[in-house]
Design a protein around this motif. Structure first.
Motif, PDB file in Angstrom:
ATOM      1  N   PHE A  22       0.836  -1.197   0.000  1.00 33.73           N
ATOM      2  CA  PHE A  22       0.000   0.000   0.000  1.00 33.73           C
ATOM      3  C   PHE A  22       0.875   1.253   0.000  1.00 33.73           C
ATOM      4  CE2 PHE A  22      -2.106   3.401   2.351  1.00 33.73           C
ATOM      5  CZ  PHE A  22      -3.284   3.544   1.627  1.00 33.73           C
ATOM      6  N   GLU A  23       1.879   1.244   0.847  1.00 31.14           N
ATOM      7  CA  GLU A  23       2.765   2.398   0.924  1.00 31.14           C
ATOM      8  C   GLU A  23       3.495   2.623  -0.399  1.00 31.14           C
ATOM      9  OE1 GLU A  23       5.857   4.380   4.064  1.00 31.14           O
ATOM     10  OE2 GLU A  23       5.754   2.195   4.009  1.00 31.14           O
ATOM     11  N   ARG A  24       3.968   1.566  -1.015  1.00 32.09           N
ATOM     12  CA  ARG A  24       4.613   1.682  -2.331  1.00 32.09           C
ATOM     13  C   ARG A  24       3.651   2.250  -3.363  1.00 32.09           C
ATOM     14  NH1 ARG A  24       7.091  -3.910  -3.892  1.00 32.09           N
ATOM     15  NH2 ARG A  24       7.186  -2.894  -5.908  1.00 32.09           N
ATOM     16  N   ARG A  25       2.401   1.771  -3.323  1.00 38.12           N
ATOM     17  CA  ARG A  25       1.402   2.241  -4.295  1.00 38.12           C
ATOM     18  C   ARG A  25       1.107   3.724  -4.091  1.00 38.12           C
ATOM     19  NH1 ARG A  25      -3.554   2.697  -6.683  1.00 38.12           N
ATOM     20  NH2 ARG A  25      -4.132   1.100  -8.207  1.00 38.12           N
ATOM     21  N   MET A  26       0.997   4.167  -2.849  1.00 37.18           N
ATOM     22  CA  MET A  26       0.735   5.574  -2.578  1.00 37.18           C
ATOM     23  C   MET A  26       1.927   6.439  -3.007  1.00 37.18           C
ATOM     24  SD  MET A  26      -2.366   5.802  -1.531  1.00 37.18           S
ATOM     25  CE  MET A  26      -2.855   4.312  -2.399  1.00 37.18           C
ATOM     26  N   ASP A  27       3.153   5.968  -2.778  1.00 35.32           N
ATOM     27  CA  ASP A  27       4.339   6.691  -3.241  1.00 35.32           C
ATOM     28  C   ASP A  27       4.296   6.855  -4.764  1.00 35.32           C
ATOM     29  OD1 ASP A  27       5.335   6.888  -0.643  1.00 35.32           O
ATOM     30  OD2 ASP A  27       6.787   5.253  -0.893  1.00 35.32           O
ATOM     31  N   LEU A  28       3.934   5.793  -5.449  1.00 30.91           N
ATOM     32  CA  LEU A  28       3.841   5.861  -6.913  1.00 30.91           C
ATOM     33  C   LEU A  28       2.697   6.762  -7.358  1.00 30.91           C
ATOM     34  CD1 LEU A  28       4.665   2.158  -7.754  1.00 30.91           C
ATOM     35  CD2 LEU A  28       6.010   4.165  -8.384  1.00 30.91           C
ATOM     36  N   ARG A  30       1.786   9.426  -5.877  1.00 31.72           N
ATOM     37  CA  ARG A  30       2.321  10.788  -5.779  1.00 31.72           C
ATOM     38  C   ARG A  30       3.198  11.120  -6.982  1.00 31.72           C
ATOM     39  NH1 ARG A  30       3.510  11.826   0.599  1.00 31.72           N
ATOM     40  NH2 ARG A  30       1.432  12.628   0.992  1.00 31.72           N
ATOM     41  N   LYS A  31       3.993  10.145  -7.416  1.00 22.58           N
ATOM     42  CA  LYS A  31       4.825  10.372  -8.601  1.00 22.58           C
ATOM     43  C   LYS A  31       3.956  10.590  -9.835  1.00 22.58           C
ATOM     44  CE  LYS A  31       8.973   7.984  -7.112  1.00 22.58           C
ATOM     45  NZ  LYS A  31       9.927   6.900  -7.363  1.00 22.58           N
ATOM     46  N   VAL A  32       2.889   9.804  -9.953  1.00 24.30           N
ATOM     47  CA  VAL A  32       1.950   9.967 -11.068  1.00 24.30           C
ATOM     48  C   VAL A  32       1.356  11.381 -11.026  1.00 24.30           C
ATOM     49  CG1 VAL A  32      -0.320   9.245 -11.932  1.00 24.30           C
ATOM     50  CG2 VAL A  32       1.409   7.527 -11.391  1.00 24.30           C
ATOM     51  N   ALA A  33       0.983  11.843  -9.837  1.00 29.58           N
ATOM     52  CA  ALA A  33       0.411  13.184  -9.694  1.00 29.58           C
ATOM     53  C   ALA A  33       1.402  14.241 -10.163  1.00 29.58           C
ATOM     54  CB  ALA A  33       0.013  13.439  -8.245  1.00 29.58           C
ATOM     55  N   GLN A  34       2.666  14.052  -9.818  1.00 34.16           N
ATOM     56  CA  GLN A  34       3.695  15.009 -10.220  1.00 34.16           C
ATOM     57  C   GLN A  34       3.827  15.052 -11.746  1.00 34.16           C
ATOM     58  OE1 GLN A  34       7.530  14.262  -8.487  1.00 34.16           O
ATOM     59  NE2 GLN A  34       8.476  15.983  -9.532  1.00 34.16           N
ATOM     60  N   LEU A  79      -8.399   6.322  -2.790  1.00 34.92           N
ATOM     61  CA  LEU A  79      -7.336   6.762  -1.891  1.00 34.92           C
ATOM     62  C   LEU A  79      -6.151   7.306  -2.683  1.00 34.92           C
ATOM     63  CD1 LEU A  79      -7.475   3.864   0.713  1.00 34.92           C
ATOM     64  CD2 LEU A  79      -8.250   6.225   1.030  1.00 34.92           C
ATOM     65  N   SER A  80      -5.842   6.673  -3.797  1.00 35.08           N
ATOM     66  CA  SER A  80      -4.761   7.156  -4.656  1.00 35.08           C
ATOM     67  C   SER A  80      -5.083   8.550  -5.191  1.00 35.08           C
ATOM     68  CB  SER A  80      -4.522   6.196  -5.832  1.00 35.08           C
ATOM     69  OG  SER A  80      -4.010   4.971  -5.376  1.00 35.08           O
ATOM     70  N   LYS A  81      -6.340   8.770  -5.560  1.00 33.93           N
ATOM     71  CA  LYS A  81      -6.744  10.095  -6.051  1.00 33.93           C
ATOM     72  C   LYS A  81      -6.626  11.143  -4.942  1.00 33.93           C
ATOM     73  CE  LYS A  81     -10.480   8.360  -8.053  1.00 33.93           C
ATOM     74  NZ  LYS A  81     -11.749   8.181  -8.766  1.00 33.93           N
ATOM     75  N   LEU A  82      -6.949  10.752  -3.710  1.00 36.43           N
ATOM     76  CA  LEU A  82      -6.791  11.681  -2.583  1.00 36.43           C
ATOM     77  C   LEU A  82      -5.328  12.075  -2.419  1.00 36.43           C
ATOM     78  CD1 LEU A  82      -9.111  10.177   0.187  1.00 36.43           C
ATOM     79  CD2 LEU A  82      -9.430  12.321  -1.056  1.00 36.43           C
ATOM     80  N   ILE A  83      -4.436  11.106  -2.537  1.00 39.27           N
ATOM     81  CA  ILE A  83      -2.999  11.369  -2.431  1.00 39.27           C
ATOM     82  C   ILE A  83      -2.553  12.276  -3.574  1.00 39.27           C
ATOM     83  CG2 ILE A  83      -0.722  10.268  -2.718  1.00 39.27           C
ATOM     84  CD1 ILE A  83      -1.800   9.910   0.075  1.00 39.27           C
ATOM     85  N   GLN A  84      -3.047  11.993  -4.785  1.00 37.71           N
ATOM     86  CA  GLN A  84      -2.681  12.801  -5.942  1.00 37.71           C
ATOM     87  C   GLN A  84      -3.206  14.223  -5.782  1.00 37.71           C
ATOM     88  OE1 GLN A  84      -3.840  10.917  -9.606  1.00 37.71           O
ATOM     89  NE2 GLN A  84      -2.521   9.159  -9.259  1.00 37.71           N
ATOM     90  N   ASP A  85      -4.430  14.358  -5.318  1.00 36.53           N
ATOM     91  CA  ASP A  85      -5.028  15.672  -5.141  1.00 36.53           C
ATOM     92  C   ASP A  85      -4.284  16.443  -4.057  1.00 36.53           C
ATOM     93  OD1 ASP A  85      -7.060  17.584  -5.867  1.00 36.53           O
ATOM     94  OD2 ASP A  85      -7.988  17.176  -3.914  1.00 36.53           O
ATOM     95  N   ASP A  86      -3.941  15.743  -2.978  1.00 35.37           N
ATOM     96  CA  ASP A  86      -3.177  16.357  -1.881  1.00 35.37           C
ATOM     97  C   ASP A  86      -1.825  16.850  -2.405  1.00 35.37           C
ATOM     98  OD1 ASP A  86      -2.578  16.956   0.956  1.00 35.37           O
ATOM     99  OD2 ASP A  86      -1.115  15.338   0.727  1.00 35.37           O
ATOM    100  N   HIS A  87      -1.201  16.057  -3.252  1.00 31.40           N
ATOM    101  CA  HIS A  87       0.101  16.426  -3.819  1.00 31.40           C
ATOM    102  C   HIS A  87      -0.028  17.698  -4.667  1.00 31.40           C
ATOM    103  CE1 HIS A  87       4.086  15.909  -5.582  1.00 31.40           C
ATOM    104  NE2 HIS A  87       3.533  16.225  -6.745  1.00 31.40           N
ATOM    105  N   ASN A  88      -1.120  17.803  -5.408  1.00 26.67           N
ATOM    106  CA  ASN A  88      -1.311  18.956  -6.294  1.00 26.67           C
ATOM    107  C   ASN A  88      -1.584  20.241  -5.518  1.00 26.67           C
ATOM    108  OD1 ASN A  88      -0.855  17.622  -8.700  1.00 26.67           O
ATOM    109  ND2 ASN A  88      -2.981  17.020  -8.935  1.00 26.67           N
ATOM    110  N   HIS A  89      -2.007  20.118  -4.266  1.00 22.80           N
ATOM    111  CA  HIS A  89      -2.320  21.316  -3.483  1.00 22.80           C
ATOM    112  C   HIS A  89      -1.189  21.736  -2.565  1.00 22.80           C
ATOM    113  CE1 HIS A  89      -6.463  20.200  -4.707  1.00 22.80           C
ATOM    114  NE2 HIS A  89      -6.524  21.508  -4.877  1.00 22.80           N
TER     115      HIS A  89
END
Length: 90
Positions: A22-28, A30-34, A79-89
């Motif tokens: 899960f942690e690896r997926r969330m890290d990735l 964030r990279k996708v969001a970037q 959850l991945s979208k939440l991480i991506q959205d958080d990264h964008n803000h």
């Protein structure tokens, strides 16, 4: 009771692996969001989400779990979208 303890111990081991993955997926995520942000691509990609779900459902051996696995992946992608959205803000 030994059987119950044995099952619980195995579940604990699986949960640890799930947490690591899960942690690896969330890290990735964030990279996708970037990458998406750098390329001005929106977060939501419904076609990709459906592909991910269908691909993972095809890996399922016990089809009785199909509905539950689909829900699991929908929640995971939310959850991945939440991480991506958080990264964008940030």
């Amino acid at each position: 009771m030994d059987e119950l303890k044995k099952c619980r111990n195995e579940i604990d081991e699986i949960d640890k692996k799930i947490t690591e993955l899960f942690e690896r997926r969330m890290d990735l995520s964030r990279k996708v969001a970037q990458v998406k942000q750098e390329n001005e691509i929106g977060i939501l990609n419904a076609k990709r989400e459906e592909e991910v779900i269908q691909k993972n459902l095809s890996y399922l051996k016990n089809k009785e779990y199909r509905f539950v696995l689909e829900g699991f992946f929908r929640n995971l992608m939310n959850l991945s979208k939440l991480i991506q959205d958080d990264h964008n803000h940030r």
